[in-house]
Structures are given as C-alpha cells and as structure tokens.
Write an enzyme that holds these catalytic residues in place. Structure first.
Site, mmCIF file in Angstrom:
data_model
loop_
_atom_site.group_PDB
_atom_site.id
_atom_site.type_symbol
_atom_site.label_atom_id
_atom_site.label_comp_id
_atom_site.label_asym_id
_atom_site.label_seq_id
_atom_site.Cartn_x
_atom_site.Cartn_y
_atom_site.Cartn_z
ATOM 1 N N ASN A 1 15.021 55.988 46.947
ATOM 2 C CA ASN A 1 14.264 56.414 45.776
ATOM 3 C C ASN A 1 12.868 55.820 45.758
ATOM 4 O O ASN A 1 11.888 56.492 45.410
ATOM 5 C CB ASN A 1 15.006 56.025 44.500
ATOM 6 C CG ASN A 1 16.162 56.957 44.211
ATOM 7 O OD1 ASN A 1 16.252 58.046 44.777
ATOM 8 N ND2 ASN A 1 17.065 56.533 43.343
ATOM 9 N N ASP B 1 24.816 54.486 37.126
ATOM 10 C CA ASP B 1 25.581 53.267 36.898
ATOM 11 C C ASP B 1 26.934 53.565 36.263
ATOM 12 O O ASP B 1 27.946 52.943 36.611
ATOM 13 C CB ASP B 1 24.800 52.301 35.997
ATOM 14 C CG ASP B 1 23.668 51.616 36.741
ATOM 15 O OD1 ASP B 1 23.723 51.577 37.989
ATOM 16 O OD2 ASP B 1 22.723 51.130 36.082
ATOM 17 N N GLU C 1 22.037 46.227 38.221
ATOM 18 C CA GLU C 1 22.443 45.598 36.969
ATOM 19 C C GLU C 1 23.948 45.630 36.738
ATOM 20 O O GLU C 1 24.482 44.871 35.949
ATOM 21 C CB GLU C 1 21.728 46.251 35.775
ATOM 22 C CG GLU C 1 22.029 47.724 35.573
ATOM 23 C CD GLU C 1 21.107 48.609 36.406
ATOM 24 O OE1 GLU C 1 21.303 49.823 36.393
ATOM 25 O OE2 GLU C 1 20.209 48.071 37.075
ATOM 26 N N ASP D 1 54.503 24.173 51.869
ATOM 27 C CA ASP D 1 55.156 23.925 50.588
ATOM 28 C C ASP D 1 55.643 22.492 50.436
ATOM 29 O O ASP D 1 56.287 22.164 49.448
ATOM 30 C CB ASP D 1 56.335 24.878 50.388
ATOM 31 C CG ASP D 1 57.413 24.707 51.458
ATOM 32 O OD1 ASP D 1 57.210 23.894 52.389
ATOM 33 O OD2 ASP D 1 58.459 25.377 51.375
ATOM 34 N N ASN E 1 19.159 56.501 36.257
ATOM 35 C CA ASN E 1 19.779 55.255 36.704
ATOM 36 C C ASN E 1 20.991 54.897 35.843
ATOM 37 O O ASN E 1 22.016 54.411 36.336
ATOM 38 C CB ASN E 1 18.749 54.119 36.669
ATOM 39 C CG ASN E 1 19.201 52.902 37.438
ATOM 40 O OD1 ASN E 1 19.619 53.019 38.592
ATOM 41 N ND2 ASN E 1 19.114 51.749 36.819
ATOM 42 N N ASP F 1 54.216 26.743 58.517
ATOM 43 C CA ASP F 1 55.378 25.985 58.938
ATOM 44 C C ASP F 1 56.428 26.957 59.458
ATOM 45 O O ASP F 1 56.296 28.175 59.325
ATOM 46 C CB ASP F 1 55.913 25.169 57.752
ATOM 47 C CG ASP F 1 56.864 24.064 58.203
ATOM 48 O OD1 ASP F 1 57.064 23.925 59.420
ATOM 49 O OD2 ASP F 1 57.403 23.362 57.336
ATOM 50 N N ASP G 1 52.161 18.900 53.704
ATOM 51 C CA ASP G 1 51.242 20.024 53.886
ATOM 52 C C ASP G 1 49.989 19.913 53.029
ATOM 53 O O ASP G 1 49.026 20.662 53.246
ATOM 54 C CB ASP G 1 51.954 21.350 53.549
ATOM 55 C CG ASP G 1 53.094 21.653 54.501
ATOM 56 O OD1 ASP G 1 52.942 21.374 55.698
ATOM 57 O OD2 ASP G 1 54.141 22.139 54.032
#
Length: 928
Positions: A739, A768, A345, A671, A764, A387, A675
């Site tokens: 688990n 988290d 989650e 640039d 849990n 380049d 290009d």
C-alpha cells in the site's frame, strides 16, 4: 518375631502354590497424584536491590526458632498432632488463604488502561486528536473506533485468557500433608487452606508450603538457594542456630518456596501467604527489569521492524504529497493515515487471542500451560529429553523376581525388602509400592508383634540407597537390631563385605545362630555382577538388598553405619514398554523432534527398553563418562548419543545445557526430584500432574497424562498457535508495504490524493476486523511438521517479496480509473478514490487466503469457518459501501457497472501472480 517369620514364609509358599507369578494392580501409584505444586511464582533469587524486607519482619519466626518444640506449639496455640478441622477453618477465615499474590489481580479500569497503552494505540490517538483539531470529525470517529476495537477486543480476550489460565491451573493438584487430631493417618489438604498452627509432614520431593519451624527431622536437607544463594542443600535440625543469628540463618526454619531434597520431617506452620518470608519479600520488592524470553523478543523484534519501516516511509509520503499538492495540512493528515495503515494495531490482540485459544485447545489434549509464552517454545522444540520409566514404559511396575546373590529364588530377600519398604517414611517410589503390593500380608500376621522401627537413613541421590533399622522383638523385648539397606546394585555392593551363601537355612531369622556368609572377594563380586547383568538383559530393573545385624543398644543411626553389610540378594522388577511408545516416537520423529533418554537407571535395562520401542540405541553414555568430560566434549557427545544412563541430577542438567549450547531448542520431560535442575535448564520444562512438587514448580507445561502421544499432540497444537500468529504478521507487513509503495507512486503523479485519509482509515479498520478470525484458523499439516522459531529477517524478506505484487495491481487499477473511466481530474477524484478503495480492500482481504498457506487456497487448503465468514463479510461490505447510503459520509460514489468486470479481472490476475510468486519464493527460501 519367630512366629511372624514362619507365618510369612508359609504365606509365601501358599501364594506360590496358587500361582507362579501374578501382576497385581498397583493402586498406590495413584497416591503420587495427590501432591501438587504450590501456586507460587518462579522462585528466582531476589536481587539485593529488589527492596528491603521490613525490620519488624521475622519476629514470629525468630521466636519460634528460639523456642523448644513444646514452647513453639504453645505459642501458636496448637499441639503435636495439629489443629482440629474447626479451629483450622476459623484461622483460615481470619488469616486468608495461603497464597502469595506475586502479581495481584488488577482492577478492571487499570487492566483496560494497560490494554490501551501501547505505541500503536498512542499513534492512533494522536491522529484522532489532530483530526478533531482540523474539524475532520468523521476521521476522528473512525480512528476512535479503531482504538476502541483494538483495546476492547484485547481487554475481553485477556480476561478470558486469565480465567482460562486459572481454570487450567486448578487442574493441577496442589496439596500439603497435615496432621489432624483423632485421624489415624496424615491428611492431604489444599495448600491454600494451610494455616499457622498446622503441623505438616515433609519428605523428599516436597515443596515447603509455608514458613515452618522444624519439630522432628531425620537427615532433612532443603534446597533454599532461592532465598539465601547457598548452592548446596542445607541440613535442617530441631535445634535453632542461636539467639544472634538472623531468620535465614536459623537451621530449624524452612521457608515457603524451597524444596526438600532428602530426608523427612514434621514442621509447625508459623507464617502463611503474604506473611511468609517469600510473600513479604515479594510485597516490598521494587519492580525489576526482566529479560524478555524468546517469544517476547520475537514479537518485539517484529514490532520494531514495522515501526522502523514506518519511520522511514511516512516522512517520505508527507514530503512527496506536500510538494506535489501544495496542501501541507492535508499532506500531513494523509501521511498520518498512512502511518496508521503501516501500524499493526491488532498485533497485541491477535497475539493474546491466539495464545489463549492455543492454551484452551491444549487443555482439551490433556496439556496444561502454566505460562502462555511457553507455547512458542513448545512448537520450536527440536530435541526432547525424557526419562524412561512411565514415559517409554507403563509405569506399572510389578515385582518379578526375588533372588539370592547366586540368582536362586529365595523368600529371605523378599522378607527383608518388605520390611524396608514398609517402614521407610521418605519418598515411597513405585518399587516400594510394588514390593508392598506383591506381599499383601494376611490379617493374622501381626507385624507389630515381630518388629519395631528404630530409625531410618533416608535416600539421597549421591548414595543411591536407603536403610531402615528395625528391632527384632522376642517376647516384646528388643533382641537385636537389623539395618536393612536397599538401593542401586553398585552402591549397595560398595557397602558390603560379605555375601549370604546358598546353604539351606532355617526359616527363623532370630539371630540365634550366625547367618552362613562368605567374604565378598573379587571372584564372588564378579559372580554376583554377572547375575545382575543377566537380570538386566531380560529388561528387569534390579535392586540389591543387604543386612547388618547389630546389638540393640543403639538408638540413632546415620550413613556411617551403612558399612560391613551382608548382601542378601536382589529384587527385580518388570516395567513393560507402553504400547503407545513406539508409535509416539515415530510421530515425534516425523515432526522433527529427536528423542533422547536420560535416566538414572541401569544401562542394560535402558537399552533393552529402547530396543523394544524402536528407539535407535547403539551406544549408551554413562554418568561416569559425563562426569569426566569438559563442556566441549559433552556437547559433541550429547549430539551423537541418544541414550544416557546412570545419571545424577547434575549430569542431566549438564546434558540439557550442552544440547542448548549446540543450537537446539530443548524440552525436558521429568517428574522426579532428580529432574528439577534439568527442567529449569531446558528451554521448556514438561512435567506431569503426578510429579513431585518441585518438578511441577519447575515446569512450564503440565501433562495430565504421562504419554508421549499426548506430548506430540501438544507440540502440534503449539506449532499451530505459532503459525497463526505468524500469518497475521506476514500478511499485514506485506500488505502494508504494498500500500505504501502504491501511495508513493500515485502521490508523485496524481493531481489529487489517491485516497482520502478518512477512506484509508476506514479501509484499514475493515481489514483489521477481518483479521480477528485468524486465531481460529486451520493450519496445514505440513506447516507443523517441523519445529518453528522466530525469524525477523524472514519476515522482512517476505514483506519485500510479496508487497510489490499488490502495488503492481494498484497501478493497474490507477491506469483503468484514469484512462478507461476518465477519472483524471480533481473534479473526478471521488470516482478514482472509490475505485481504488474497493480494489485495495478486496486485495488486502484476499491476501489473507493467498498467504495463509503455501498450497492453492480454497482448493488444496481452506480457511476455518470463522475466518472465511469474516473475510466474506468484509469483502461484501467493501463492495456495498460506495453503493449504499453511507457513501457520501465517506466521500465515495457508486461505480459504473463496467468497473466490476475490470474488478474481477484484476482480482483473478492478482491471485494468479501471487500463486506463481509463492512457488518461486518457496523454491528459493522455503515457506517458513
């Protein structure tokens, strides 16, 4: 005119007497940094089903197109030299900024709703509702806390990410060139402040900043495939197409989001922001499906891997507990709790936080991320195409030689080169600036008394040359016209029929006598080419200069007039290699990135520069050879060559696509106008803040400093960001899998649940919370030494390999609680559940440190302070909960003192076995 020419020659002689050669600082190179990319979404061609533009739209544009320029100016209550500043400010306050909100900012409540709306939160909400229906209020509170934590952190982080992105975008310059009454020269103003009635100047490389009516044009070509689907640039004129043609068919209208490929123009702004064609189309388009990019596809594949795993395991847990315990409601709640345990989650929050953190870190390294998802491609890049000029070289070009066709220094060629650079109004490149900076006329020389500009033939990438036509003045009257052509040697020679000889001539060039010339035959052509080859071999970039003298009657000129030219000579430029280029190339190679040079420049100059910076370059592939190859041959050649020269824009694009077809993740750094196609074709387009508008618009990443060292630092940071995302996914997947295995075994043999749903949820939740430090974690240098890509199969293998390790120690914990502490009956289940709660939480938390690195944790590789603090806090809280006043609320109880000796032994055993298995996994599969 004669006085000016004599003064010019005298000035040059005196200058040479003072010094043989001086490299001047090219202050004008900073001017290129004032051009910016409009804050527009990527201009992809809208599908026909994307929604209709209202019928009333475009009437103002059509009216402006049908008017003559004077009428168009009057209609918008402006004048040829534009609006004054006060009137422009009033119109800006009335009409609003010139911005298209492709995705308008969401109100806070809607953004919060979208942060909540993901499958993981919906599953948790369903579980909370079921807990309320079953009168389990505590479980509902814990689950609600998990939902609030996931949603709230994501909401806060996305807000920070958005603000950071806006701040980073502000670092990229964003201007348009406008006229203002009373100002001697056009001004650069922010694009967002442009208003209807402004008069803008356009030249090659500019993005069109608004919908405009062309007032003057000189060989103006605009690429508007995004609007009309026309693959080739369209020439624009002052005159309209006709009264029956539609808005897009009008040849005197240019539209926001398109770009100028060649030529120059002045244009009247008719519509800005949401009133432009692009803005109106975006506002009325229906939502369309977008294809996920590589990053999104990778996250989605991992998410579905975990969801499919949960879809299989949760029903099995439910059935096993239902049949063995007989309480189907409790079995159902427990199975849902297991589903929560299998649900990552925090994945959306971790992804958002890590990307935002990565973008902020990159900004400190002079790298602006336009699109956060591009960070993953940045780290995955294994081929960089770039380049030569400004990347391998200093981009501080100085004029080193001005020689005739025979290689002898002459002021004559510098004279004509100066006139060409001074009078051209298109895209002034570094070569023009170097010529102008080299001459620096004294104030007593009045150029306007000697010459008057007549016309200009702008540069384009097919001809690779440009011309300026000036009238030579005698007593203020046109004496004759001189067409001065400057450009690539081969292309200029192709238009020449004669060559200026070495015979001494008078300094005056007033046309009173013919210039001594010889026909350009094969022998003389070979001799001139040998001169240019010698200059190239010295690492000099050579530009040819040619002239044609014409009678003064003609007023407009075109490409057709670039014939029967006389070659005057060459101007040669020096652009020394950067001191940082060689070490940067070594660092990129050490990080698994192959650098390939793609340039339109001469092959001899390019090879010389490559040798100076240590880039392997035994052979060079030329544009003509690329042109002759089919896609299969080009794919093989692109893989085997590292230097490509004399390329056109389409050649660069083909090479990039060929490399991608060969399985590489390709970055392209450019640039210039030429290009842009390759930037769009690459997996990740990289440009610089001083680039032309179209190059920056096409790029995903903007460098605030044009340096390969900066790029290398950015690549490493991109890989660091990706590594931290990968850590969470791999840890969570393996821990959750372990688990579930433990739950299945315990459920089959125990007369009670191995852990209550509430306890499983609390465990849990704490895990988290501990993961929120991952985005700030350190990454081992070895992990960012090679390109990184998504590999869902590897994540699945990792989960199956390391998950059972925790299950093994869970089973050992079950045995200790059952036989050592006699927690073997329903009456003693609370002790059993408390013991497994502590072991499960501590092993889950320790796995963060065990699996975050292939090295020995804590000794060879240490986590960052935020992650270390979070995990220590969670472990301490896990040990305290069964002892503290909240134990009864979570149906836990204090554990006997002897338990903690077993706890230490189990944790040490877990760490030892995980370390040994980690080495085995690395030998078999590598780490990532």
């Amino acid at each position: 005119m004669k006085a000016f020419q004599q003064g010019f020659s005298t000035f040059l002689r005196r200058r040479r007497a003072r010094r043989h050669f001086e490299r001047r600082p090219l202050l004008d190179t900073l001017a290129a940094a004032t051009k910016g990319v409009p804050t527009l979404p990527s201009t992809t061609a809208p599908p026909s089903t994307a929604g209709a533009v209202p019928a009333a739209f475009g009437q103002d544009l059509l009216a402006a197109a049908r008017d003559d320029p004077t009428q168009a100016l009057a209609r918008l209550r402006t004048q040829a030299d534009g609006l004054d500043a006060a009137e422009a400010a009033r119109r800006l306050a009335r009409d609003g900024p010139n911005e298209v909100q492709h995705e308008p900012p969401l109100p806070g409540w809607l953004r919060l709703w979208r942060c909540y709306l993901n499958p993981f939160n919906l599953l948790l909400t369903a579980l909370a509702l079921l807990s309320i229906l079953s009168a389990d209020a505590k479980a509902a509170v814990v689950i609600g806390t998990m939902v609030a934590l996931s949603t709230g952190i994501r909401f806060v982080q996305e807000g920070r990410s958005h603000r950071a992105a806006e701040g980073l975008r502000a670092l990229v310059s964003n201007t348009a060139t406008v006229r203002r009454p009373g100002q001697p020269a056009p001004l650069e103003i922010p694009v967002r402040t442009l208003v209807a009635g402004d008069v803008v100047a356009l030249s090659a490389g500019d993005m069109v900043p608004a919908d405009c009516r062309v007032l003057t044009a000189r060989d103006l070509f605009v690429a508007q495939a995004a609007m009309t689907g026309e693959s080739l640039p369209v020439e624009k004129f002052v005159q309209g197409t006709g009264t029956t043609a539609g808005v897009l068919e009008q040849r005197n209208l240019v539209f926001m989001g398109t770009n100028v490929t060649s030529g120059t123009a002045t244009a009247l702004v008719v519509a800005t922001g949401g009133r432009s064609y692009f803005g109106t189309l975006a506002a009325h388009a229906t939502a369309t499906e977008t294809t996920p990019n590589a990053f999104q596809a990778g996250v989605n594949s991992v998410s579905w891997l975990l969801i499919r795993f949960a879809a299989v395991m949760v029903p099995v847990v439910f059935l096993v507990n239902g049949f063995t315990k007989g309480d189907w409601l409790e079995a159902f709640l427990f199975a849902l709790s297991v589903a929560v345990g299998l649900t990552p989650e925090m994945l959306p929050m971790i992804v958002t936080t890590t990307l935002a953190k990565g973008a902020v870190r990159l900004s400190s390294k002079q790298v602006v991320v336009k699109r956060l998802d591009a960070i993953q491609n940045f780290g995955a890049m294994d081929v960089l195409c770039t380049d030569k000029t400004g990347t391998l070289t200093q981009d501080q070009i100085a004029l080193a030689r001005h020689a005739d066709a025979y290689g002898q220094d002459t002021d004559e060629v510098l004279h004509f080169a100066f006139l060409n650079s001074h009078y051209q109004t298109g895209l002034k490149n570094l070569l023009d600036r170097a010529v102008l900076a080299h001459v620096e006329l004294p104030v007593e020389l009045k150029l306007e008394e000697a010459y008057r500009k007549v016309d200009e033939i702008p540069f384009d990438f097919e001809r690779r040359r440009m011309s300026v036509v000036v009238a030579a003045l005698v007593n203020g009257q046109d004496h004759h016209h001189e067409l001065i052509c400057k450009g690539a040697v081969e292309e200029v020679l192709a238009a020449c029929t004669r060559v200026r000889t070495q015979e001494p001539v008078d300094a005056s060039l007033d046309g009173d006598r013919a210039m001594p010339t010889l026909p350009l035959d094969a022998a003389l052509r070979a001799r001139t080419q040998a001169v240019t080859a010698g200059l190239n071999a010295e690492g000099l970039r050579v530009v040819a200069v040619a002239v044609r003298t014409l009678p003064p009657g003609q007023t407009t000129y075109s490409v057709a007039d670039e014939t029967d030219l006389t070659l005057i000579g060459y101007i040669a430029f020096l652009d020394p290699p950067k001191e940082t280029a060689a070490p940067a190339l070594k660092q990129l190679a050490a990080h698994g990135i192959t650098v390939k040079v793609l340039t339109g420049d001469n092959d001899l100059v390019t090879l010389q520069v490559c040798r100076q910076v240590g880039l392997p370059a035994t052979a060079v592939l030329l544009g003509a050879q690329v042109e002759a190859m089919d896609d299969a041959a080009l794919q093989a050649a692109a893989a085997s060559h590292s230097v490509f020269a004399k390329l056109s824009p389409l050649h660069k694009e083909r090479i990039v696509r060929a490399l991608r077809a060969g399985g590489h993740v390709v970055g392209f750094m450019g640039d210039g106008i030429n290009d842009a196609p390759a930037l769009r074709a690459a997996d990740i387009g990289i440009s610089v803040d001083s680039a032309v508008d179209i190059a920056k618009e096409a790029a995903d990443i903007i460098l605030l400093e044009k340096s390969l060292l900066v790029l290398d630092e950015g690549v490493v940071e991109g890989r660091t960001t990706f590594c931290n995302m990968l850590k969470y996914i791999r840890m969570t997947a393996s821990s959750n899998f372990g688990n579930v295995l433990s739950v299945l075994v315990a459920s089959a043999f125990l007369p009670f649940l191995p852990m209550l749903p509430l306890q499983l949820l609390v465990q849990n939740l704490l895990y988290d919370i501990g993961q929120t430090g991952i985005p700030f974690d350190n990454v081992d240098p070895e992990l960012v030494a090679r390109p990184l890509q998504w590999n869902p199969a590897d994540i699945g293998r990792f989960m199956l390999f390391f998950g059972p390790i925790s299950s093994l120690f869970d089973l050992l914990t079950f045995s200790v609680m059952w036989w050592v502490f006699d927690a073997s009956s329903v009456a003693r289940q609370t002790l059993f559940q408390s013991g497994w709660f502590v072991v499960g939480l501590l092993t889950q938390t320790l796995v963060v440190h065990m699996l975050r690195t292939p090295k020995l944790p804590f000794l060879q590789s240490r986590a960052a302070a935020p992650l270390m603090a979070m995990t220590l806090a969670i472990m301490a809280l896990g040990i305290w909960l069964p002892l503290g006043p909240l134990a009864s609320d979570f149906r836990l109880e204090a554990l006997p003192a002897a338990y903690y000796g077993w706890l230490v032994a189990i944790l040490l055993g877990y760490c030892t076995l995980t370390t040994w298995m980690k080495r085995l996994y690395i030998r078999r599969h590598g780490w990532q």
